[in-house]
Motif scaffolding. Structure first.
Motif, PDB file in Angstrom:
ATOM      1  N   VAL A 113      28.235   1.851 -36.704  1.00 14.98           N
ATOM      2  CA  VAL A 113      27.448   2.943 -36.124  1.00 14.98           C
ATOM      3  C   VAL A 113      28.339   4.168 -35.965  1.00 14.98           C
ATOM      4  O   VAL A 113      29.490   4.056 -35.551  1.00 14.98           O
ATOM      5  N   GLU A 114      27.792   5.316 -36.309  1.00 16.14           N
ATOM      6  CA  GLU A 114      28.502   6.582 -36.137  1.00 16.14           C
ATOM      7  C   GLU A 114      27.679   7.486 -35.231  1.00 16.14           C
ATOM      8  O   GLU A 114      26.472   7.373 -35.179  1.00 16.14           O
ATOM      9  N   PHE A 115      28.365   8.362 -34.517  1.00 20.59           N
ATOM     10  CA  PHE A 115      27.654   9.404 -33.798  1.00 20.59           C
ATOM     11  C   PHE A 115      28.517  10.647 -33.779  1.00 20.59           C
ATOM     12  O   PHE A 115      29.738  10.568 -33.828  1.00 20.59           O
ATOM     13  N   GLN A 116      27.886  11.805 -33.744  1.00 20.66           N
ATOM     14  CA  GLN A 116      28.610  13.073 -33.844  1.00 20.66           C
ATOM     15  C   GLN A 116      29.292  13.445 -32.544  1.00 20.66           C
ATOM     16  O   GLN A 116      30.481  13.583 -32.500  1.00 20.66           O
ATOM     17  N   GLY A 117      28.550  13.600 -31.469  1.00 19.43           N
ATOM     18  CA  GLY A 117      29.042  13.889 -30.126  1.00 19.43           C
ATOM     19  C   GLY A 117      30.494  14.256 -29.988  1.00 19.43           C
ATOM     20  O   GLY A 117      31.069  14.946 -30.814  1.00 19.43           O
ATOM     21  N   GLN A 118      31.123  13.789 -28.916  1.00 15.44           N
ATOM     22  CA  GLN A 118      32.493  14.163 -28.606  1.00 15.44           C
ATOM     23  C   GLN A 118      33.518  13.526 -29.533  1.00 15.44           C
ATOM     24  O   GLN A 118      34.683  13.865 -29.502  1.00 15.44           O
ATOM     25  N   MET A 119      33.104  12.557 -30.359  1.00 13.77           N
ATOM     26  CA  MET A 119      34.052  11.840 -31.190  1.00 13.77           C
ATOM     27  C   MET A 119      34.074  12.310 -32.648  1.00 13.77           C
ATOM     28  O   MET A 119      34.767  11.747 -33.469  1.00 13.77           O
ATOM     29  N   GLY A 120      33.238  13.263 -32.992  1.00 13.39           N
ATOM     30  CA  GLY A 120      33.287  13.838 -34.318  1.00 13.39           C
ATOM     31  C   GLY A 120      32.899  12.922 -35.461  1.00 13.39           C
ATOM     32  O   GLY A 120      33.441  13.018 -36.546  1.00 13.39           O
ATOM     33  N   GLY A 121      31.963  12.019 -35.265  1.00 14.25           N
ATOM     34  CA  GLY A 121      31.432  11.217 -36.357  1.00 14.25           C
ATOM     35  C   GLY A 121      32.243   9.991 -36.728  1.00 14.25           C
ATOM     36  O   GLY A 121      32.099   9.456 -37.821  1.00 14.25           O
ATOM     37  N   ALA A 122      33.112   9.522 -35.856  1.00 14.70           N
ATOM     38  CA  ALA A 122      33.907   8.327 -36.151  1.00 14.70           C
ATOM     39  C   ALA A 122      33.038   7.071 -36.111  1.00 14.70           C
ATOM     40  O   ALA A 122      31.907   7.103 -35.657  1.00 14.70           O
ATOM     41  N   ALA A 123      33.583   5.962 -36.602  1.00 12.16           N
ATOM     42  CA  ALA A 123      32.874   4.684 -36.618  1.00 12.16           C
ATOM     43  C   ALA A 123      33.205   3.894 -35.350  1.00 12.16           C
ATOM     44  O   ALA A 123      34.362   3.806 -34.947  1.00 12.16           O
ATOM     45  N   TRP A 124      32.154   3.283 -34.739  1.00 13.22           N
ATOM     46  CA  TRP A 124      32.310   2.612 -33.456  1.00 13.22           C
ATOM     47  C   TRP A 124      31.662   1.248 -33.456  1.00 13.22           C
ATOM     48  O   TRP A 124      30.725   0.998 -34.199  1.00 13.22           O
ATOM     49  N   ALA A 125      32.159   0.374 -32.568  1.00  8.98           N
ATOM     50  CA  ALA A 125      31.603  -0.967 -32.397  1.00  8.98           C
ATOM     51  C   ALA A 125      31.571  -1.287 -30.903  1.00  8.98           C
ATOM     52  O   ALA A 125      32.010  -0.486 -30.069  1.00  8.98           O
ATOM     53  N   ASP A 126      31.094  -2.471 -30.566  1.00  9.19           N
ATOM     54  CA  ASP A 126      30.989  -2.939 -29.184  1.00  9.19           C
ATOM     55  C   ASP A 126      32.328  -2.804 -28.462  1.00  9.19           C
ATOM     56  O   ASP A 126      33.371  -3.243 -28.961  1.00  9.19           O
TER      57      ASP A 126
END
Length: 182
Positions: free
Chosen positions: A77-90
């Motif tokens: 899952v990616e999100f733009q927000g404060q992390m600039g589109g990085a990939a994230w997990a649980d």
């Protein structure tokens, strides 16, 4: 009716549910009050997110917090927000009980151990704990069963009973211990 493991692992079903229940300004309501733990896929570092630029950012962060590689499909899952589109997990992959800055935090865990609210092992534990991704978990048959339930979900009726009855009883027990329940 039994929950299909694919149904639980499928984040699209979760997205649909969040779309239905979250108000348009949900990201404003939770700003600085909700802390969501994520693990950066590329560095395996834990991050607490509490600022959400948009409702979509909030949804993406919540979905990322449920993403377990391979089990939840192959696409992270990616999100733009404060992390600039990085990939994230649980977040539990790097720290299962992170503490947000300042204030008092109530820790809640589905595993028997040293937490504010958690199930108590009915005597089958070995009396010792192991430190796993930021939490102390009892070595017990109850925790093995809990892990199995997490990976291979129960029927909807059993899951509701477990969450509503057992979770309620665990919360009442905690509130009684701290003098907040009469």
């Amino acid at each position: 009716m039994s929950l299909d493991t694919d149904e639980v692992a499928n984040l699209e079903g979760m997205r649909d549910g969040l779309d239905q229940i979250l108000p348009a300004h949900a990201h404003v309501l939770v700003q600085g009050r909700l802390y969501v733990s994520l693990t950066a896929v590329n560095t395996f570092q834990n991050c607490l997110v509490s600022q959400f630029l948009t409702r979509e950012d909030l949804i993406q962060v919540l979905l990322a917090s449920c993403f377990i590689p391979i089990y939840s499909r192959l696409k992270h899952v990616e999100f733009q927000g404060q992390m600039g589109g990085a990939a994230w997990a649980d977040g539990a992959l790097s720290c299962s009980l992170p503490l947000p800055p300042g204030g008092r935090t109530l820790t809640i865990s589905p595993f028997c151990g040293r937490h504010g609210i958690s199930p108590r092992d009915p005597g089958q534990g070995l009396g010792s704990c192991v430190h796993v991704t930021g939490q102390d978990v009892e070595i017990s048959t109850s925790n093995v069963a809990c892990l199995a339930r997490a990976l291979f979900p129960l029927s909807r009726a059993s899951l509701e009973s477990l969450l509503h009855h057992d979770g309620f009883c665990d919360a009442v027990s905690f509130l009684s211990c701290v003098g907040r329940f009469w």
